[in-house]
Scaffold this active site. Structure first.
Site, short mmCIF file in Angstrom:
data_model
loop_
_atom_site.label_atom_id
_atom_site.label_comp_id
_atom_site.label_asym_id
_atom_site.label_seq_id
_atom_site.Cartn_x
_atom_site.Cartn_y
_atom_site.Cartn_z
N TRP A 99 0.84 -1.20 0.00
CA TRP A 99 0.00 0.00 0.00
C TRP A 99 0.87 1.24 0.00
O TRP A 99 0.60 2.21 -0.72
CB TRP A 99 -0.96 0.01 1.19
CG TRP A 99 -2.00 -1.06 1.11
CD1 TRP A 99 -2.18 -2.10 1.99
CD2 TRP A 99 -3.01 -1.22 0.10
NE1 TRP A 99 -3.23 -2.89 1.58
CE2 TRP A 99 -3.76 -2.38 0.43
CE3 TRP A 99 -3.35 -0.51 -1.05
CZ2 TRP A 99 -4.83 -2.83 -0.35
CZ3 TRP A 99 -4.43 -0.96 -1.82
CH2 TRP A 99 -5.15 -2.10 -1.47
N ASP A 166 -1.40 6.86 6.47
CA ASP A 166 -2.48 5.96 6.04
C ASP A 166 -2.79 5.05 7.23
O ASP A 166 -1.97 4.22 7.60
CB ASP A 166 -2.00 5.15 4.82
CG ASP A 166 -3.02 4.09 4.37
OD1 ASP A 166 -4.07 3.93 5.04
OD2 ASP A 166 -2.76 3.43 3.34
N LYS A 190 -12.15 -1.50 7.17
CA LYS A 190 -11.47 -2.41 8.08
C LYS A 190 -11.95 -2.28 9.52
O LYS A 190 -12.21 -3.28 10.15
CB LYS A 190 -9.95 -2.25 7.99
CG LYS A 190 -9.35 -3.00 6.82
CD LYS A 190 -8.91 -2.13 5.71
CE LYS A 190 -8.43 -2.92 4.50
NZ LYS A 190 -7.74 -2.04 3.55
C1 LIG Z 1 -7.13 -1.67 2.42
C2 LIG Z 1 -6.03 -0.66 2.44
C3 LIG Z 1 -5.92 0.34 1.46
C4 LIG Z 1 -6.84 0.41 0.26
O1 LIG Z 1 -8.07 0.88 0.59
P1 LIG Z 1 -9.18 1.18 -0.52
O2 LIG Z 1 -10.25 1.85 0.29
O3 LIG Z 1 -9.58 -0.13 -1.09
O4 LIG Z 1 -8.59 2.07 -1.54
C5 LIG Z 1 -4.90 1.26 1.59
N1 LIG Z 1 -4.05 1.22 2.63
C6 LIG Z 1 -4.13 0.27 3.59
C7 LIG Z 1 -3.15 0.28 4.71
C8 LIG Z 1 -5.12 -0.69 3.53
O5 LIG Z 1 -5.21 -1.64 4.47
#
Ligand SMILES: *Cc1c(COP(=O)(O)O)cnc(C)c1O
Length: 357
Positions: A99, A166, A190
């Site tokens: 990511w 993030d 999540k």
């Molecule tokens: C799941 C995830 C993403 C991607 O998220 P989307 O909403 O599908 O774009 C980005 N960063 C992390 C750390 C993730 O776990």
């Protein structure tokens, strides 16, 4: 049979969230209408937005000078919006997983990117620690929880430049010192809501420092000025997020939730360390995620991987197959997962061990 949902995302939500969202889909707050069919400008929906916003502020202790936004496009759109709005000349990034590397790829479209360190050479099984953040960077970007690899930065680091994080997969898992961050973002699917909404927590004063023109929908200012209602927001996802936030508040807030998460993680890591059939992929205990626990079969038992997967599946474990880039297993134990489900997985691991000895 009770299902134990270990999916990495979309993933387990509390019964409270699912039941109250279902009620709202059938009849929203006694309006006689579904949450899906009312105007986002109605006073009832504005109240949902307002309460979701104030619970973010309350639970995370967000200081004044910050805005909270609910946007479309997931965390992946933030990989682009962050540099679009903040990268003037140069940004620094920590490459701690795929990511993070996707975020790096987008940033490169907007300016110079200094990747200060990477753990790619060992399949991202640790958090790089030896690095220097350039003082002239517009910001430094980290991924606090690496969902795929099971590593996590569990402290709010000191950073000489604007810190951007993030937090898709560990937001609300522990108390956070928001004042150390200039911007925090994540997809909701999540620890918060179904897919469809991303959250952004942003210190307002960091904006307005880049020269480029920014398209309206990609400009944070648009969404700050319109309180996340510039266009139609993802109403169901925001409504579901509100239910989860109420549930977090009723549980007693993030310190209580963190303690429960630590207990679940300790239970599972202790078993992985003890059980001779399994090995953890993250060796450094300090780097181990309390949200996503990754492990593989020990060398001597590699041929039993598929057998353990079906053994666990037969006992109600869902979603423990590891990401294809790591292999083995990944148990995602987000906030809504009960200790009893983690115990059920631990029991299955113990039983599998005695079956084969
Ligand atoms: C799941 C995830 C993403 C991607 O998220 P989307 O909403 O599908 O774009 C980005 N960063 C992390 C750390 C993730 O776990």
């Amino acid at each position: 049979m009770k299902k134990h949902n270990f999916y990495a995302g979309p993933s387990i939500l509390s019964d409270y969230t699912v039941e109250n969202t279902a009620k709202g889909v059938l009849d929203f707050n006694g309006t006689g209408l579904s949450i899906m069919e009312i105007s986002h400008r109605s006073k009832e929906f504005i109240a949902v937005m307002d309460e979701a916003h104030s619970l973010f502020v309350e639970l995370l202790g967000i200081p004044s000078g910050y805005s909270v936004l609910f946007l479309h496009g997931g965390a992946s759109l933030q990989f682009c919006m962050v540099p679009y709005n903040l990268l003037n000349k140069k940004a620094a990034y920590l490459d701690s997983g795929s990511w993070a590397s996707k975020a790096i790829k987008e940033a490169k479209l907007f300016g110079e990117v200094d990747v200060v360190a990477s753990s790619k050479e060992s399949t991202y099984n640790y958090i790089p620690k030896e690095y220097k953040i350039p003082a002239d960077a517009d910001y430094f970007h980290i991924t606090t929880n690496n969902t795929i690899y099971g590593t996590e930065i569990k402290e709010d680091i000191d950073c000489p430049v604007n810190l951007v994080a993030d937090m898709s997969s560990d937001i609300f898992s522990r108390p956070v010192d928001i004042s150390k961050y200039a911007l925090i973002y994540g997809g909701a699917q999540k620890n918060l809501a179904p897919a469809g909404v991303a959250f952004v927590i942003i210190r307002d004063e960091i904006l307005g420092k880049v020269d480029r023109a920014i398209p309206t929908m990609l400009n944070y200012r648009t969404h700050i000025e319109n309180e996340s209602m510039f266009n139609t927001p993802p109403v169901i996802a925001v409504f579901a997020a509100l239910q989860t936030l109420r549930w977090y508040r009723d549980l007693g807030g993030l310190s209580v939730i963190h303690k429960k998460n630590q207990e679940k993680a300790d239970l599972l890591y202790d078993e992985i360390d003890r059980n001779k059939m399994f090995v953890p992929t993250v060796k450094e205990a300090g780097d181990r995620s309390i949200m996503n626990v990754t492990f593989v079969m020990a060398e001597a038992y590699k041929n039993l991987e598929a057998e353990f997967l079906s053994f666990a599946t037969a006992k109600g474990m869902i979603g423990i197959k590891g990401h294809r880039s790591v292999g083995g297993f990944r148990a995602s134990i987000y906030n809504a997962m009960e200790l009893s489900s983690v115990q059920a997985l631990v029991d299955a691991m113990k039983e599998f061990e005695s079956k084969h000895s």
